[in-house]
Design a protein around this motif. Structure first.
Motif, PDB file in Angstrom:
ATOM      1  N   UNK A 145       0.845  -1.191   0.000  1.00  0.00           N
ATOM      2  CA  UNK A 145       0.000   0.000   0.000  1.00  0.00           C
ATOM      3  C   UNK A 145       0.886   1.248   0.000  1.00  0.00           C
ATOM      4  N   UNK A 146       0.251   2.421  -0.056  1.00  0.00           N
ATOM      5  CA  UNK A 146       0.930   3.722   0.035  1.00  0.00           C
ATOM      6  C   UNK A 146       2.009   3.901  -1.029  1.00  0.00           C
ATOM      7  N   UNK A 147       1.744   3.390  -2.219  1.00  0.00           N
ATOM      8  CA  UNK A 147       2.642   3.588  -3.352  1.00  0.00           C
ATOM      9  C   UNK A 147       2.023   4.580  -4.329  1.00  0.00           C
ATOM     10  N   UNK A 148       2.815   5.564  -4.756  1.00  0.00           N
ATOM     11  CA  UNK A 148       2.303   6.607  -5.647  1.00  0.00           C
ATOM     12  C   UNK A 148       1.070   7.241  -5.004  1.00  0.00           C
ATOM     13  N   UNK A 149       1.262   7.795  -3.806  1.00  0.00           N
ATOM     14  CA  UNK A 149       0.151   8.200  -2.947  1.00  0.00           C
ATOM     15  C   UNK A 149      -0.774   9.217  -3.603  1.00  0.00           C
ATOM     16  N   UNK A 151      -1.468   9.522  -6.585  1.00  0.00           N
ATOM     17  CA  UNK A 151      -2.244   8.806  -7.588  1.00  0.00           C
ATOM     18  C   UNK A 151      -3.381   7.989  -7.000  1.00  0.00           C
ATOM     19  N   UNK A 152      -3.386   7.839  -5.680  1.00  0.00           N
ATOM     20  CA  UNK A 152      -4.473   7.113  -5.015  1.00  0.00           C
ATOM     21  C   UNK A 152      -5.725   7.979  -4.866  1.00  0.00           C
ATOM     22  N   UNK A 153      -5.547   9.307  -4.863  1.00  0.00           N
ATOM     23  CA  UNK A 153      -6.681  10.222  -4.688  1.00  0.00           C
ATOM     24  C   UNK A 153      -7.622  10.086  -5.893  1.00  0.00           C
ATOM     25  N   UNK A 154      -8.894   9.797  -5.599  1.00  0.00           N
ATOM     26  CA  UNK A 154      -9.874   9.593  -6.655  1.00  0.00           C
ATOM     27  C   UNK A 154      -9.852   8.203  -7.244  1.00  0.00           C
ATOM     28  N   UNK A 206      -6.981  -5.107  -7.273  1.00  0.00           N
ATOM     29  CA  UNK A 206      -6.757  -4.768  -5.875  1.00  0.00           C
ATOM     30  C   UNK A 206      -7.350  -3.386  -5.568  1.00  0.00           C
ATOM     31  N   UNK A 207      -8.330  -3.289  -4.645  1.00  0.00           N
ATOM     32  CA  UNK A 207      -8.963  -1.994  -4.358  1.00  0.00           C
ATOM     33  C   UNK A 207      -8.140  -1.093  -3.441  1.00  0.00           C
ATOM     34  N   UNK A 208      -7.057  -1.599  -2.871  1.00  0.00           N
ATOM     35  CA  UNK A 208      -6.234  -0.813  -1.954  1.00  0.00           C
ATOM     36  C   UNK A 208      -4.858  -0.493  -2.548  1.00  0.00           C
ATOM     37  N   UNK A 209      -4.383  -1.344  -3.435  1.00  0.00           N
ATOM     38  CA  UNK A 209      -3.087  -1.149  -4.075  1.00  0.00           C
ATOM     39  C   UNK A 209      -3.264  -1.370  -5.584  1.00  0.00           C
ATOM     40  N   UNK A 210      -3.826  -0.374  -6.273  1.00  0.00           N
ATOM     41  CA  UNK A 210      -4.132  -0.527  -7.701  1.00  0.00           C
ATOM     42  C   UNK A 210      -2.873  -0.785  -8.536  1.00  0.00           C
ATOM     43  N   UNK A 211      -3.013  -1.506  -9.636  1.00  0.00           N
ATOM     44  CA  UNK A 211      -1.834  -1.870 -10.436  1.00  0.00           C
ATOM     45  C   UNK A 211      -1.059  -0.670 -10.979  1.00  0.00           C
ATOM     46  N   UNK A 214       1.177   0.421  -8.286  1.00  0.00           N
ATOM     47  CA  UNK A 214       2.199  -0.589  -8.019  1.00  0.00           C
ATOM     48  C   UNK A 214       3.303  -0.546  -9.082  1.00  0.00           C
ATOM     49  N   UNK A 215       2.902  -0.418 -10.346  1.00  0.00           N
ATOM     50  CA  UNK A 215       3.896  -0.340 -11.418  1.00  0.00           C
ATOM     51  C   UNK A 215       4.734   0.934 -11.312  1.00  0.00           C
ATOM     52  N   UNK A 216       4.099   2.029 -10.862  1.00  0.00           N
ATOM     53  CA  UNK A 216       4.842   3.285 -10.696  1.00  0.00           C
ATOM     54  C   UNK A 216       5.967   3.123  -9.693  1.00  0.00           C
ATOM     55  N   UNK A 217       5.755   2.234  -8.741  1.00  0.00           N
ATOM     56  CA  UNK A 217       6.782   1.959  -7.734  1.00  0.00           C
ATOM     57  C   UNK A 217       7.770   0.903  -8.228  1.00  0.00           C
ATOM     58  N   UNK A 218       7.247  -0.174  -8.766  1.00  0.00           N
ATOM     59  CA  UNK A 218       8.112  -1.264  -9.232  1.00  0.00           C
ATOM     60  C   UNK A 218       9.093  -0.791 -10.303  1.00  0.00           C
TER      61      UNK A 218
END
Length: 231
Positions: A145-149, A151-154, A206-211, A214-218
């Motif tokens: 979780x908390x990746x590309x934070x 980008x999680x808004x909305x 995943x509704x908490x850690x969208x792909x 995740x890719x933005x971090x990976x």
């Protein structure tokens, strides 16, 4: 064994360590470090690998390490979020580092071979621990979780809605100020400093850690890495 240690700001944290039985008193074991998912109470893990000691650590506000931080489930993520230097996740992140320091005091544990492998908030903590501490030899983060934070808004309901509810109760606090603070805790910041082999698992629904997040971090993890994508 039950283990205890003092972490950042002298906060007492607790966990467990299981070590394979052996008659060889000089035997040294590699270490698997497990850190908790969001509001998960970790229990001891007994593995089947005779070469591996397993440490499960309840970070502050989790399970047996609640102590002075004993929040309701939705309130933990916003605990002192208005101050980046006092935000709860600052201490939680440092718990992984503290555990490695304690590991290095144990004569029966190898100091050159530690794997951090966990999921959800634990997956995030795998990234932060490996990014901050070069003693980690393998990082395995599942749906962190908390990746590309920003980008999680909305994009997701949690944790954004829980944070918005907290902001609404604090006079003068704005969501933009909170996001500015959360920028310091974005999983991407830590991923870019990981220099050990890494593996990440993600789910496309995943509704908490969208792909996308995740890719933005990976994508910014340097060095040898692998991603496993689950439909």
């Amino acid at each position: 064994y039950e283990i205890q240690m003092r972490s950042l700001d002298n906060y007492l944290i607790k966990g467990y360590m299981t070590v394979p039985k052996t008659k060889n008193k000089k035997r040294k074991f590699s270490v698997l470090l497990g850190l908790p998912g969001y509001q998960v109470d970790l229990s001891p893990i007994v593995g089947s690998d005779e070469d591996l000691a397993i440490i499960t650590l309840n970070t502050r506000g989790q399970g047996t390490s609640r102590g002075e931080i004993d929040t309701r489930r939705d309130e933990f993520i916003s605990y002192r979020i208005e101050d980046k230097n006092k935000y709860v996740m600052r201490g939680v992140i440092m718990e992984g580092i503290r555990c490695i320091e304690v590991r290095d005091t144990q004569p029966n544990l190898r100091h050159d071979n530690i794997l951090v492998s966990v999921g959800s908030m634990g997956g995030y903590l795998a990234l932060t621990t490996a990014g901050l501490d070069k003693r980690v030899n393998l990082c395995s983060a599942q749906n962190p979780i908390l990746c590309d934070i920003r980008g999680l808004v909305g994009e997701v309901d949690w944790p954004i809605n829980s944070i918005k509810k907290y902001v609404a109760t604090q006079p003068g606090l704005t969501m933009e100020k909170v996001l500015n603070n959360l920028d310091y805790f974005d999983g991407k910041n830590f991923a870019s400093n990981i220099n050990c082999p890494s593996i990440m698992g993600i789910g496309l629904l995943d509704p908490f850690a969208p792909p996308n997040n995740e890719y933005a971090t990976y994508n910014i993890i340097p060095g040898k890495k692998r991603i496993m994508v689950f439909k």
